[in-house]
Motif scaffolding. Structure first.
Motif, PDB file in Angstrom:
ATOM      1  N   UNK A 248       0.762  13.271  -1.564  1.00  0.00           N
ATOM      2  CA  UNK A 248       1.561  12.201  -1.194  1.00  0.00           C
ATOM      3  C   UNK A 248       1.213  11.677   0.453  1.00  0.00           C
ATOM      4  N   UNK A 249       0.488  12.555   1.005  1.00  0.00           N
ATOM      5  CA  UNK A 249       0.235  12.199   2.571  1.00  0.00           C
ATOM      6  C   UNK A 249      -0.536  11.070   2.601  1.00  0.00           C
ATOM      7  N   UNK A 250      -1.375  10.559   1.395  1.00  0.00           N
ATOM      8  CA  UNK A 250      -2.490   9.421   1.623  1.00  0.00           C
ATOM      9  C   UNK A 250      -1.593   8.062   1.895  1.00  0.00           C
ATOM     10  N   UNK A 251      -0.454   8.155   1.489  1.00  0.00           N
ATOM     11  CA  UNK A 251       0.641   6.976   1.634  1.00  0.00           C
ATOM     12  C   UNK A 251       0.051   5.582   0.897  1.00  0.00           C
ATOM     13  N   UNK A 252       0.172   4.609   1.781  1.00  0.00           N
ATOM     14  CA  UNK A 252      -0.188   3.250   1.185  1.00  0.00           C
ATOM     15  C   UNK A 252      -1.507   3.206   0.761  1.00  0.00           C
ATOM     16  N   UNK A 253      -2.511   3.874   1.281  1.00  0.00           N
ATOM     17  CA  UNK A 253      -3.999   3.857   0.814  1.00  0.00           C
ATOM     18  C   UNK A 253      -4.296   4.476  -0.260  1.00  0.00           C
ATOM     19  N   UNK A 254      -3.532   5.086  -1.006  1.00  0.00           N
ATOM     20  CA  UNK A 254      -3.559   5.862  -2.198  1.00  0.00           C
ATOM     21  C   UNK A 254      -2.660   4.854  -3.059  1.00  0.00           C
ATOM     22  N   UNK A 255      -3.261   4.821  -4.454  1.00  0.00           N
ATOM     23  CA  UNK A 255      -2.513   4.528  -5.636  1.00  0.00           C
ATOM     24  C   UNK A 255      -2.676   5.529  -6.680  1.00  0.00           C
ATOM     25  N   UNK A 256      -1.737   5.854  -7.480  1.00  0.00           N
ATOM     26  CA  UNK A 256      -1.667   6.760  -8.523  1.00  0.00           C
ATOM     27  C   UNK A 256      -1.220   5.976 -10.085  1.00  0.00           C
ATOM     28  N   UNK A 257      -2.100   5.965 -10.958  1.00  0.00           N
ATOM     29  CA  UNK A 257      -1.725   5.468 -12.018  1.00  0.00           C
ATOM     30  C   UNK A 257      -1.868   6.308 -13.400  1.00  0.00           C
ATOM     31  N   UNK A 258      -1.328   6.041 -14.370  1.00  0.00           N
ATOM     32  CA  UNK A 258      -1.459   6.962 -15.413  1.00  0.00           C
ATOM     33  C   UNK A 258      -2.428   6.275 -16.427  1.00  0.00           C
ATOM     34  N   UNK A 259      -2.865   7.387 -17.075  1.00  0.00           N
ATOM     35  CA  UNK A 259      -3.918   6.797 -18.107  1.00  0.00           C
ATOM     36  C   UNK A 259      -4.188   7.947 -19.169  1.00  0.00           C
ATOM     37  N   UNK A 260      -4.849   7.438 -20.244  1.00  0.00           N
ATOM     38  CA  UNK A 260      -5.350   8.529 -21.392  1.00  0.00           C
ATOM     39  C   UNK A 260      -6.725   8.908 -20.932  1.00  0.00           C
ATOM     40  N   UNK A 261      -6.901  10.158 -20.523  1.00  0.00           N
ATOM     41  CA  UNK A 261      -8.314  10.690 -20.116  1.00  0.00           C
ATOM     42  C   UNK A 261      -8.547  11.760 -21.478  1.00  0.00           C
ATOM     43  N   UNK A 262      -9.714  11.647 -22.090  1.00  0.00           N
ATOM     44  CA  UNK A 262     -10.031  12.732 -23.271  1.00  0.00           C
ATOM     45  C   UNK A 262      -8.821  12.565 -24.086  1.00  0.00           C
ATOM     46  N   UNK A 263      -8.194  11.654 -24.722  1.00  0.00           N
ATOM     47  CA  UNK A 263      -7.134  11.546 -25.539  1.00  0.00           C
ATOM     48  C   UNK A 263      -5.903  12.176 -25.042  1.00  0.00           C
ATOM     49  N   UNK A 264      -5.658  12.488 -23.998  1.00  0.00           N
ATOM     50  CA  UNK A 264      -4.395  13.281 -23.270  1.00  0.00           C
ATOM     51  C   UNK A 264      -3.904  12.610 -21.970  1.00  0.00           C
ATOM     52  N   UNK A 265      -2.727  12.897 -21.418  1.00  0.00           N
ATOM     53  CA  UNK A 265      -2.242  12.159 -20.206  1.00  0.00           C
ATOM     54  C   UNK A 265      -3.179  12.658 -19.079  1.00  0.00           C
ATOM     55  N   UNK A 266      -3.207  11.754 -18.141  1.00  0.00           N
ATOM     56  CA  UNK A 266      -3.799  12.013 -16.922  1.00  0.00           C
ATOM     57  C   UNK A 266      -3.534  10.981 -15.879  1.00  0.00           C
ATOM     58  N   UNK A 267      -3.800  11.406 -14.563  1.00  0.00           N
ATOM     59  CA  UNK A 267      -3.448  10.464 -13.376  1.00  0.00           C
ATOM     60  C   UNK A 267      -4.605  10.231 -12.732  1.00  0.00           C
ATOM     61  N   UNK A 268      -4.958   8.951 -12.389  1.00  0.00           N
ATOM     62  CA  UNK A 268      -6.125   8.547 -11.585  1.00  0.00           C
ATOM     63  C   UNK A 268      -5.806   8.022 -10.041  1.00  0.00           C
ATOM     64  N   UNK A 269      -6.502   9.055  -9.377  1.00  0.00           N
ATOM     65  CA  UNK A 269      -5.997   8.524  -7.842  1.00  0.00           C
ATOM     66  C   UNK A 269      -7.101   7.856  -7.302  1.00  0.00           C
ATOM     67  N   UNK A 270      -6.675   6.533  -6.685  1.00  0.00           N
ATOM     68  CA  UNK A 270      -7.498   5.855  -5.870  1.00  0.00           C
ATOM     69  C   UNK A 270      -7.271   5.669  -4.564  1.00  0.00           C
ATOM     70  N   UNK A 271      -8.324   5.988  -3.894  1.00  0.00           N
ATOM     71  CA  UNK A 271      -8.222   5.636  -2.252  1.00  0.00           C
ATOM     72  C   UNK A 271      -8.904   4.535  -1.841  1.00  0.00           C
ATOM     73  N   UNK A 272      -8.032   3.644  -1.099  1.00  0.00           N
ATOM     74  CA  UNK A 272      -8.640   2.168  -0.877  1.00  0.00           C
ATOM     75  C   UNK A 272      -9.487   1.678  -1.847  1.00  0.00           C
ATOM     76  N   UNK A 273      -8.871   1.642  -2.970  1.00  0.00           N
ATOM     77  CA  UNK A 273      -9.373   1.020  -4.247  1.00  0.00           C
ATOM     78  C   UNK A 273     -10.281   1.840  -4.997  1.00  0.00           C
ATOM     79  N   UNK A 274     -10.701   2.936  -4.441  1.00  0.00           N
ATOM     80  CA  UNK A 274     -12.027   3.548  -5.199  1.00  0.00           C
ATOM     81  C   UNK A 274     -11.569   4.719  -5.783  1.00  0.00           C
ATOM     82  N   UNK A 275     -11.967   5.042  -6.940  1.00  0.00           N
ATOM     83  CA  UNK A 275     -11.610   6.256  -7.702  1.00  0.00           C
ATOM     84  C   UNK A 275     -12.058   7.598  -6.964  1.00  0.00           C
ATOM     85  N   UNK A 276     -10.871   8.552  -6.683  1.00  0.00           N
ATOM     86  CA  UNK A 276     -11.136   9.578  -5.872  1.00  0.00           C
ATOM     87  C   UNK A 276     -11.038  10.944  -6.593  1.00  0.00           C
ATOM     88  N   UNK A 277      -9.906  10.813  -7.602  1.00  0.00           N
ATOM     89  CA  UNK A 277      -9.723  11.942  -8.422  1.00  0.00           C
ATOM     90  C   UNK A 277      -9.516  11.592  -9.851  1.00  0.00           C
TER      91      UNK A 277
END
Length: 311
Positions: A248-277
């Protein structure tokens, strides 16, 4: 044993060269998703699975199709043999890997989750269980339990007698059963749990995180020595919550969206638009029991687009 051994195709006339290449291409394309899934489940690496498919195509393109009766089984056999060779190379590479090695995450279509057996077979949790098998055991388990090949077909793929393959399958099945994830939840239950987890992460609310995490939750991180990640498993709701809340400390620079990864739920973290985790999530009985944080940049390209997996 040659790859066309014992295989004949009833045909009145042999295919002309141009027709042969057209047919070879059509057959390969028709089975490509299946072959990719076989290679990926054996290797845990989409990049290496694609390399295996390239090798499979080169060998398939040189085959006399008039000698092939079961095209699907023949292609699976080539793919399995190529994957086995690459798997032994990967094992040596993993021995020098920095920190925990996690499978390369795949962004999968939502309908993959509806096929419970397929989703289970490509899940992060199951792929890590498969890592504990030897190369031949892994191939036999995948071909038998996931793709339901008969023992004679598997025997040709791994170059072992059918009786030996049966013994290997029995051992591998028992090994996996003792280590596989505890159970499965419906897609709706998984979405609800992921939504609650995502809200807790976005707010950095420690108590809400602890409430959605199982007491014995385990977090694994994979930075590959390229980016910072936990080097050993983090166990326990309080410990994992304190780490995850830091997102949460990344604030507005970060976006977190849900996705299906390997057939199961996941979150994709982007920092400044780039996939981070990519944070893959395992859920049991409404609680998060496993988190797999893939941060190695070399493993993140496959979450930019959906990957087709099939049985």
């Amino acid at each position: 044993m040659s790859e066309s051994s014992g295989r004949t195709r009833d045909t009145a006339e042999p295919l002309a060269r141009g027709d042969r290449m057209t047919t070879a291409t059509e057959v390969f394309v028709a089975h490509r998703n299946l072959l990719f899934t076989v290679a990926y489940e054996m290797l845990g690496s989409a990049t290496d699975a694609e390399d295996v498919l390239q090798e499979t195509w080169l060998r398939w393109a040189g085959v006399d199709l008039d000698t092939v009766r079961e095209q699907r089984a023949f292609l699976v056999r080539i793919t399995t043999r190529q994957a086995l060779m690459r798997l032994r190379t990967l094992r040596r590479r993993k021995e020098s890997y920095v920190g925990t090695w996690l499978p390369e995450p795949l962004l999968t279509a939502p309908d993959v989750a509806e096929d419970v057996e397929l989703a289970d077979s490509v899940s992060m949790a199951m792929l890590l269980v498969l890592e504990t098998l030897g190369p031949t055991e892994r191939a036999v388990f995948v071909l038998r339990e996931v793709f339901d090949l008969d023992y004679d077909e598997i025997a040709e793929a791994v170059d072992k007698p059918p009786a030996t393959v049966r013994q290997i399958a029995h051992r591998a099945r028992a090994h996996v059963a003792a280590r596989r994830p505890r159970g499965s939840v419906s897609p709706a239950e998984a979405r609800d749990a992921l939504d609650a987890f995502q809200r807790a992460v976005e707010t950095g609310d420690l108590q809400r995180l602890v409430d959605i995490l199982a007491p014995d939750v385990v977090l694994l991180g994979d930075g590959g020595g390229v980016v910072q990640a936990v080097l050993s498993p983090v166990v326990g709701a309080a410990e994992v919550a304190s780490l995850v809340a830091g997102l949460a400390r990344f604030g507005d620079a970060a976006s977190l969206r849900s996705a299906q990864v390997n057939g199961h739920p996941a979150l994709i973290l982007r920092l400044d638009g780039e996939i981070n985790t990519v944070l893959a999530v395992r859920i049991d009985d409404g609680l998060v029991t496993g988190l797999y944080a893939v941060r190695n940049p070399e493993k993140l390209s496959r979450v930019e687009r959906e990957n087709a997996v099939s049985r």
